[in-house]
Scaffold this active site. Structure first.
Site, PDB file in Angstrom:
ATOM      1  CG  ASP A 151      85.463  27.028  36.383  1.00  0.00           C
ATOM      2  OD1 ASP A 151      84.652  27.262  35.669  1.00  0.00           O
ATOM      3  OD2 ASP A 151      85.484  26.776  37.559  1.00  0.00           O
ATOM      4  CE  LYS A 152      93.503  30.312  30.907  1.00  0.00           C
ATOM      5  NZ  LYS A 152      93.905  31.587  30.719  1.00  0.00           N
TER       6      LYS A 152
END
Ligand code: URA
Length: 235
Positions: free
Chosen positions: A104-105
């Site tokens: 994920d970011k």
């Protein structure tokens, strides 16, 4: 045998167009003799090819380990956000690597990048059953029952998580290690939510037998060693 310009465009940062210019200027040599034309055939495994005196070793594939920082998408391009490819030193870009799987970011840690589709396919294959290990910090302390919930497998809308391992730091039960077999969208966060905790920090520390190199600062990359590559492939 392959064309000299193909060899150099794959094995060095020079494009085919660059190679034309370099050959014209006499900057490229094959076995010590100045190359006459960019389309001459060379033996990629035997001939000694130099550009401005620098020996260029042929290779098609690259295997990189990155310590992904927060704030970057695990993608090759995006219109809005920075992507992990933006972090790569120039020397690796011409290989056109892409991330193997996704973080994920806002997740940090071990991310592999390659341009070898077969490697990507192998590592992502469910048959390989590679555990991914994460360090997580939670908003509330984890409890013993959570270990059982993780170990029992969990039903989600699009998949059933295989039994996962939860280890709780006895000194601070907000700190945990989680090992999962899959790697579905937001999986660790969703599993923690299922037991009533929100992940506030997440870092991948290992993929199967491969550990994140602790000397890599956030955003740094290095090539996998041959031993590391073999370790991943042997599993
Ligand atoms: N699980 C998550 O929730 N996020 C990640 O980035 C990786 C695993």
């Amino acid at each position: 045998m392959i064309r000299l310009d193909k060899f150099l465009s794959e094995a060095s940062p020079y494009s085919r167009r660059d190679v034309r210019g370099l050959v014209k200027r006499g900057a490229v040599s094959v076995n010590g003799v100045s190359a006459k034309a960019p389309d001459m055939k060379v033996n990629e495994n035997q001939d000694v090819i130099c550009v401005n005196g620098e020996h260029i070793i042929y290779r098609k594939f690259i295997y990189l380990m990155m310590n992904k920082p927060q704030g970057y998408l695990s993608a090759t391009e995006d219109d809005r956000d920075p992507v992990v490819i933006d972090l790569l030193p120039e020397e690796y870009r011409h290989f056109s690597p892409f991330p193997v799987g996704r973080l994920d970011k806002d997740t940090e840690g071990l991310l592999l990048l390659t341009n070898d589709g077969q490697f990507d396919h192998e590592l992502m294959s469910p048959r390989k059953n590679l555990f991914k290990r994460y360090y997580a910090e939670l908003d509330k302390p984890a409890v013993e029952e959570d270990i059982t919930s993780f170990a029992s497998g969990m039903e989600f809308k699009e998949f059933t998580a295989k039994p996962a391992r939860l280890e709780i730091d006895p000194d601070d039960p907000r700190k945990v290690f989680v090992e999962i077999a899959e790697g579905k969208y937001h999986q660790v966060k969703r599993m923690c939510e299922r037991v009533g905790k929100t992940v506030i920090f997440l870092k991948r520390v290992a993929i199967g037998p491969l550990q994140l190199d602790g000397t890599l600062a956030a955003g740094q990359v290095r090539e996998l060693t041959q031993e590391e590559y073999a370790l991943l492939m042997s599993k």
